[in-house]
Design an enzyme around this catalytic site. Structure first.
Site, PDB file in Angstrom:
ATOM      1  N   THR A 195       0.838  -1.188   0.000  1.00 57.75           N
ATOM      2  CA  THR A 195       0.000   0.000   0.000  1.00 57.75           C
ATOM      3  C   THR A 195       0.881   1.248   0.000  1.00 57.75           C
ATOM      4  O   THR A 195       2.051   1.204   0.381  1.00 57.75           O
ATOM      5  CB  THR A 195      -0.891   0.070   1.245  1.00 57.75           C
ATOM      6  N   ASP A 196       0.301   2.359  -0.401  1.00 58.93           N
ATOM      7  CA  ASP A 196       0.915   3.642  -0.070  1.00 58.93           C
ATOM      8  C   ASP A 196       0.638   3.896   1.411  1.00 58.93           C
ATOM      9  O   ASP A 196      -0.027   3.088   2.086  1.00 58.93           O
ATOM     10  CB  ASP A 196       0.324   4.742  -0.967  1.00 58.93           C
ATOM     11  N   ASP A 197       1.132   4.980   1.929  1.00 56.43           N
ATOM     12  CA  ASP A 197       0.988   5.368   3.330  1.00 56.43           C
ATOM     13  C   ASP A 197      -0.485   5.338   3.749  1.00 56.43           C
ATOM     14  O   ASP A 197      -1.308   6.088   3.230  1.00 56.43           O
ATOM     15  CB  ASP A 197       1.573   6.776   3.486  1.00 56.43           C
ATOM     16  N   LEU A 198      -0.832   4.462   4.693  1.00 59.38           N
ATOM     17  CA  LEU A 198      -2.231   4.314   5.113  1.00 59.38           C
ATOM     18  C   LEU A 198      -2.711   5.446   6.010  1.00 59.38           C
ATOM     19  O   LEU A 198      -3.901   5.493   6.353  1.00 59.38           O
ATOM     20  CB  LEU A 198      -2.424   2.962   5.807  1.00 59.38           C
TER      21      LEU A 198
END
Length: 369
Positions: A297-300
């Site tokens: 994921t990108d930064d959650l």
């Protein structure tokens, strides 16, 4: 001893995966869950406020405390992401990275965003005398792209970094884009694909892992997923003509793909951000495009996720969608417990968990020094 343990575990997992007898080495359930998480160092301090932790302007953690080490043993993260606020001097960074790597027997990986240009945590730190790359867009041919990546990788090795969250494989196709801009190599997808390939060659020449981001392409957007919901109205066929080209042509070389938080209303019926969309990740990326590597994921903590989902819910949904690595949830403890409970209750099968952990440990062993 710790490095030897990591290498031994990695080799056994690789052998197990190839032989079809997965998990010949017995990790605890907590260790398996921990491998899914790459977190900020600050997230080992459970007394810190989450907004403080994720704010780039607040004072960052620059050394490992005994309390943080205790948290690591309770919630053993698979890796850490270093930011500018964790960096002071070359000596401090080396010592800090070493302490993080020795914080748990299953050695955590150390990652960083060191693209060059405005996204370069070490190069943009005032006490470091390292090569400074203007931007991806300033590089004019594959040879320059490879040379730039070699220079970056050389100092990452010096400071103990394992994984560079670079290069950007987005095509800068929208002049109003406020997120990507000159972080992209250009606006022609075939040219971007060649530049991405060369940049990855440069990283790999120094045994630094890379990835391609932000799938399925963040170049044709106006909004910023750091703050809000952002939609791309293109169809899948339209993405295949432009945005997907640099990704697909570099899947094998990169070995890892970072997912954007953009929503694709004309592609997925679930209307979820790409990070949480099983239709996109499992259906399109794993299925149609046959990607075999690591998906993260990108930064959650970014607004496109945390504005609508709590930490545990976001982590579980992202994993169910098909991500292997869950990057910097808003609340690490909550996200960790969310995944752990989902496995214990059967919502997530341990077989599915094992698949991701095997992929992660194999990936970590590919270029291991």
């Amino acid at each position: 001893m710790r490095k030897k343990l990591f290498v031994a575990l990695s080799l056994v997992f690789i052998f197990a995966a190839l032989s079809g007898q997965a998990f010949a080495v017995s990790l605890t359930l907590e260790e398996k869950v921990g491998q899914l998480f790459f977190i900020r160092p600050e997230q080992l301090n459970l007394d810190l406020d989450n907004d403080f932790i994720h704010d780039p302007k607040t004072e960052g953690v620059k050394e490992l405390s005994s309390e943080m080490a205790e948290t690591m043993h309770k919630y053993p993260a698979g890796g850490f992401v270093i930011f500018g606020k964790n960096i002071n001097t070359p000596e401090q960074l080396k010592k800090f990275v070493s302490a993080l790597k020795n914080s748990y027997p299953l050695t955590p990986f150390i990652a960083i965003d060191e693209e060059g240009g405005r996204v370069a945590r070490i190069a943009n730190s005032k006490n470091f005398n390292v090569p400074k790359i203007k931007s991806a867009a300033s590089l004019k041919n594959p040879k320059q792209a490879k040379n730039a990546a070699v220079k970056i990788a050389a100092y990452l090795v010096e400071y103990g970094i394992d994984w560079n969250f670079a290069p950007v494989a987005d095509v800068n196709s929208n002049p109003e884009n406020i997120v990507i801009g000159n972080r992209a190599f250009g606006s022609d997808p075939e040219y971007v694909a060649k530049m991405v390939s060369a940049y990855l060659d440069g990283l790999h020449a120094k045994n630094i892992l890379g990835l391609v981001k932000h799938f399925p392409g963040h170049g044709d957007t106006k909004g910023d997923t750091h703050n809000e919901y952002v939609a791309v109205d293109k169809t899948w066929d339209e993405l295949k003509e432009v945005e997907l080209i640099p990704f697909v042509k570099n899947f094998d070389k990169a070995g890892a793909v970072m997912i954007a938080h953009i929503t694709l209303p004309n592609i997925t019926s679930d209307k979820l951000p790409a990070t949480l969309s099983k239709e996109l990740i499992t259906g399109k990326l794993r299925g149609e495009l046959n990607f075999k590597g690591i998906i993260l994921t990108d930064d959650l903590y970014m607004g496109a996720i945390r504005n609508s989902y709590n930490s545990a819910e976001a982590a579980v949904l992202a994993f169910e969608a098909g991500n292997d690595i869950l990057l910097m949830p808003e609340d690490y403890e909550s996200a960790f417990k969310g995944i752990l409970n989902a496995v214990k209750t059967g919502r997530i099968s341990e077989e599915r968990l094992n698949q991701s952990v095997e992929r992660i440990l194999k990936f970590k062993g590919v270029f291991k020094r």
